[in-house]
Design a protein around this motif. Structure first.
Motif, mmCIF file in Angstrom:
data_model
loop_
_atom_site.group_PDB
_atom_site.id
_atom_site.type_symbol
_atom_site.label_atom_id
_atom_site.label_comp_id
_atom_site.label_asym_id
_atom_site.label_seq_id
_atom_site.Cartn_x
_atom_site.Cartn_y
_atom_site.Cartn_z
ATOM 1 N N UNK A 154 -55.631 46.138 58.851
ATOM 2 C CA UNK A 154 -54.430 45.963 58.034
ATOM 3 C C UNK A 154 -54.757 46.256 56.572
ATOM 4 N N UNK A 155 -53.942 47.073 55.924
ATOM 5 C CA UNK A 155 -54.182 47.462 54.542
ATOM 6 C C UNK A 155 -53.414 46.569 53.577
ATOM 7 N N UNK A 156 -54.040 46.321 52.419
ATOM 8 C CA UNK A 156 -53.452 45.480 51.394
ATOM 9 C C UNK A 156 -52.849 46.362 50.304
ATOM 10 N N UNK A 157 -51.555 46.174 50.014
ATOM 11 C CA UNK A 157 -50.857 46.969 49.005
ATOM 12 C C UNK A 157 -50.308 46.034 47.925
ATOM 13 N N UNK A 158 -50.654 46.313 46.678
ATOM 14 C CA UNK A 158 -50.114 45.565 45.544
ATOM 15 C C UNK A 158 -48.976 46.367 44.935
ATOM 16 N N UNK A 159 -47.794 45.749 44.829
ATOM 17 C CA UNK A 159 -46.617 46.406 44.245
ATOM 18 C C UNK A 159 -46.247 45.698 42.951
ATOM 19 N N UNK A 160 -46.113 46.472 41.891
ATOM 20 C CA UNK A 160 -45.743 45.888 40.615
ATOM 21 C C UNK A 160 -46.052 46.860 39.500
ATOM 22 N N UNK A 161 -46.026 46.354 38.263
ATOM 23 C CA UNK A 161 -46.363 47.165 37.112
ATOM 24 C C UNK A 161 -47.771 46.867 36.636
ATOM 25 N N UNK A 162 -48.068 47.280 35.414
ATOM 26 C CA UNK A 162 -49.412 47.109 34.871
ATOM 27 C C UNK A 162 -49.783 45.633 34.727
ATOM 28 N N UNK A 163 -48.811 44.807 34.313
ATOM 29 C CA UNK A 163 -49.090 43.384 34.174
ATOM 30 C C UNK A 163 -49.390 42.726 35.502
ATOM 31 N N UNK A 164 -48.659 43.115 36.540
ATOM 32 C CA UNK A 164 -48.899 42.589 37.884
ATOM 33 C C UNK A 164 -50.304 42.947 38.347
ATOM 34 N N UNK A 165 -50.679 44.197 38.137
ATOM 35 C CA UNK A 165 -52.001 44.654 38.547
ATOM 36 C C UNK A 165 -53.091 43.922 37.767
ATOM 37 N N UNK A 166 -52.852 43.690 36.482
ATOM 38 C CA UNK A 166 -53.810 42.955 35.660
ATOM 39 C C UNK A 166 -54.044 41.554 36.212
ATOM 40 N N UNK A 167 -52.965 40.842 36.519
ATOM 41 C CA UNK A 167 -53.113 39.475 37.019
ATOM 42 C C UNK A 167 -53.825 39.451 38.363
#
Length: 300
Positions: free
Chosen positions: A55-68
């Motif tokens: 199962x693959x993990x996908x992060x959805x969001x903007x730069x701030x989401x990715x930072x956190x």
């Protein structure tokens, strides 16, 4: 059947984070998608343990989401490969890596060996850059507007009004690898790991994420009055402001300290910190910086 665990930030993209993330239903048609609201995750280790084989993990969001996400999981021994699907407003990270991807992409190489920034005694990692000066002011005003209305925030308009009426420049000392540089009437003093921030601004057009010398770059926009600054400022979106050395300069180094003579808002990958008089960036993982960052991460 392929399976994906989709982590989404409902607040990204001006509150359309979930709606934008659900576009993956069509993009990954035929796969099994399990959506998880990132604002409700209290234990990432447990989440990583719950992933099914393959199962693959996908992060959805903007730069701030990715930072956190990166800061909260940076020292995990259990973090799987991370895929990213941009659903933010600016998406400077995706712009910087030259990938107009419309599908989730693996970003493992981009979220390791990241520089650290220390602000008000707290050390964390950053992906794009640290904004200090009128860009921090714009984030401060934008946050206030977002609390009052769900409408998209026009940061360019905030910057122009700030330049003309509300924001006052500071004097600054920039210490690069032990050498101090002094500037008066500083409007901007960002330190960058990538080239882009603030929804497309390019303060340091020659900065490279994977530079062999492992340096970061600080750009100073300084010395001029409001009208001349306002005339030159739009050229930052093409990186052409550096053609004005009388008011723009770029310093590079492995450790950079920026000090203002009065408190000013600061932003880290779009996340606002208020009342800051200075910050320190380490481009490389010194033992002290790594230890401080790990302690800060554990305290979150």
């Amino acid at each position: 059947m392929e399976a994906y665990r989709i982590l989404f930030n409902p607040l990204s993209g001006s509150g359309k984070g979930k709606e934008n993330a659900e576009k993956l239903n069509g993009i990954l048609s035929g796969a099994k998608l399990t959506y998880v609201d990132m604002t409700k995750i209290s234990d990432y280790e447990a989440l990583f343990d719950s992933l099914e084989p393959g199962e693959k993990l996908v992060v959805c969001g903007g730069d701030g989401t990715l930072n956190r996400f990166v800061n909260e999981t940076y020292y995990s021994d259990n973090r799987p490969s991370v895929y990213y699907y941009a659903t933010g407003s600016g998406n400077d990270f995706l712009h910087d890596i030259g990938n107009g991807a419309t599908v989730p992409i693996c970003i493992d190489e981009y979220i390791k060996d990241l520089p650290t920034v220390t602000v008000n005694g707290k050390t964390s990692r950053f992906i794009n850059g640290i904004g200090y000066g009128i860009d921090g002011y714009c984030c401060e005003v934008g946050d206030a507007l977002r609390e009052k209305s769900g409408k998209p925030v026009n940061y360019t308009a905030i910057a122009i009004k700030g330049l003309l009426f509300h924001y006052h420049p500071t004097n600054a000392i920039i210490t690069v690898d032990g050498v101090a540089h002094r500037y008066n009437k500083v409007w901007l003093a960002p330190t960058m790991n990538g080239r882009f921030y603030g929804g497309g601004m390019m303060p340091t057009p020659d900065q490279k994420r994977f530079s062999e010398d492992k340096k970061v770059s600080t750009m100073l926009f300084f010395g001029s009055g409001k009208l001349k600054t306002l005339c030159v400022f739009p050229s930052i979106f093409k990186g052409e402001h550096i053609k004005h050395p009388e008011m723009c300069t770029v310093l590079t180094g492995k450790e950079i300290q920026v000090e203002f003579d009065r408190p000013t808002a600061l932003q880290i990958d779009g996340e606002t910190v208020l009342g800051v008089t200075g910050y320190t960036v380490n481009a490389c993982d010194t033992p002290a910086a790594a230890s401080a960052a790990e302690e800060s991460s554990e305290a979150v």
